[in-house]
Enzyme design. Sequence first.
Site, mmCIF file in Angstrom:
data_model
loop_
_atom_site.group_PDB
_atom_site.id
_atom_site.type_symbol
_atom_site.label_atom_id
_atom_site.label_comp_id
_atom_site.label_asym_id
_atom_site.label_seq_id
_atom_site.Cartn_x
_atom_site.Cartn_y
_atom_site.Cartn_z
ATOM 1 C CB ALA A 244 15.226 -2.563 66.728
ATOM 2 C CB THR A 291 17.759 -1.587 61.818
ATOM 3 O OG1 THR A 291 18.390 -1.883 60.624
ATOM 4 C CG2 THR A 291 18.704 -0.656 62.352
ATOM 5 C CG ASP A 292 12.745 -5.853 60.155
ATOM 6 O OD1 ASP A 292 13.202 -6.379 59.386
ATOM 7 O OD2 ASP A 292 11.521 -5.869 60.782
ATOM 8 C CB ALA A 293 14.271 -4.545 55.889
#
Length: 573
Positions: A244, A291-293
């Site tokens: 995401a 999640t993305d970073a």
Amino acid sequence: MAKLVDLTKKPYNLNADQIKWVEDTIAGMTDEEKVGQLFVNLFFPGSDEYSGNEFTNQEIVEKFHIGGARYKGQDSVQVQGLLNELQSASKIPLLVAANCDSGGDGATNDGTYIASGAQSEASGDTSVAYNAGYVSGREATALGVNTNFDPCVDILMNWRNTIVNTRAYGTNADSVIKYTNAYLEGLTQSEIIQCIKHWPGDGTEERDQHLVLGVNELSVDEWEDSFGRVYRNHIENGVEMIMAGHIALPEYQKALNPSLKDEDIMPATLAPELIQDLLKTKLDFNGMVITDAAHMLGMTSAMRREDYVPLSIAAGCDMFLFFNDIEEDTMFMMNGYKNGVITEERMTDALRRILGLKAKLNLHLKQAEGTLLKDASELEVIGCEEHLEMRADAADKGITLVKDTQNNLPISPETHRRIRLYYLEGEKAMNVATEDNALEFFVEELERRGYEVTINDGHTRVKGKTLEYRENVDFALTISNVAGYGAENNYRIKWKTAMSNEVPWYVWEVPTVFVSLNFTTHLHDATMVKTFVNAYHNNEETIRQVIDKLEGKSEFKGTPNENVWANKWQAKL
């Protein structure tokens, strides 16, 4: 009610023994182990310290019970050693990820680049994308990687977008589906978890979610006919993980929840209507969401970190990518679990999705058998002759002559011996490496072929007499090696000084060619250039083939998309 995972169905398809391991493992976990399993830590090979926290690699695994690992840089021997160390220390086997979007170079510094998304699209040949996935899987697996955070299934609708300029496989859903399907077919020749990104879709705007909330502005119908088609395709094909992005989809979010006000619009990583309602329920995604970073401003600007760490899991994400401070973030997640922000049902569902992927790879059995760790002999595949041949084939098919309206090609040492070389660089990016020796490669190769090369000093405005320039220079070659993201919302050419003498004032004085080694849309800032080449990468093989094609020894086979013109009529002249 949130939709719960079914481990017997796609993409898991687990048998009774695998499911039993998942359930028994969760039942035997402490709260600390449950919370730890939600996190992916970023490691740095060759260093025992993480972001100022003085914990050894072993302590990070054993004390914080992390569920996954990613790492930065270093060569294959160091990376393999690190990953073996981490798996040896972990009670529950780790998901170990790399960002291989174009070959094994995303997993290790000595890995083999094959082709980016842009180069795959330009080649017009799905075998190029397949080979990129194939080499990504083979070289990453040899290191001990079992999860790949690629490909990008974003659609490059906006030419100004530099986040996915080279990583996107096209400007429309059909192209993206065509080439990412091929990439994943190649990737899955290795035993590796596939992860597509960046949900709900990047490429419609020019800004960077590393720096600001990303926004996909499409209407519900527009999204369904573009990104919706792409994600449905991959979900149907059994993709196991979706990353995401810190990207909002306001029109769809308000359609799903009409009570939402503008100030309530969150990035997908914190938006239950996008993760639970749209992705997991409407699109029937039964896999894992990560999640993305979490250091990116698209997330950090939404609310206090203390709040969004647990809210990301509550919203439907199953794993949280990267700590800021390992002790603090663990506390934030634990507090969210204890105070009910993360319900017991949501925690169990996330753990089942995480451990389900580990069971699908039978990591627990490999751990018990002693076959989980990798042997140094497996590194022989990295940079092997087969992979280098695929790199050469991709370069040949992808390198693109966007235009040559001045008929400046071909060149030769007999007619264009004295070359003035202009070299443009951008920032040295954290994630997109710019090789410092690209200039050296060009000079060495040109001189080997009989050219005399003078490197221009662009730090001055002095151009000198044009007649002397014409007398002393036979050919002007401008090389752009601009790469990076995370420092600007849009990457463009930056000349070394105001009105620098490297700005192409010389296009009518001598034959001039502009070669871009990364971004494909530099004509926007150099519309005066009459001969323009997109080469897509700065490795030695690509540079040799670029020169071959400039000399007419090999034909240009790549095809540009419409974005290269940057909506500028004069760029086509």
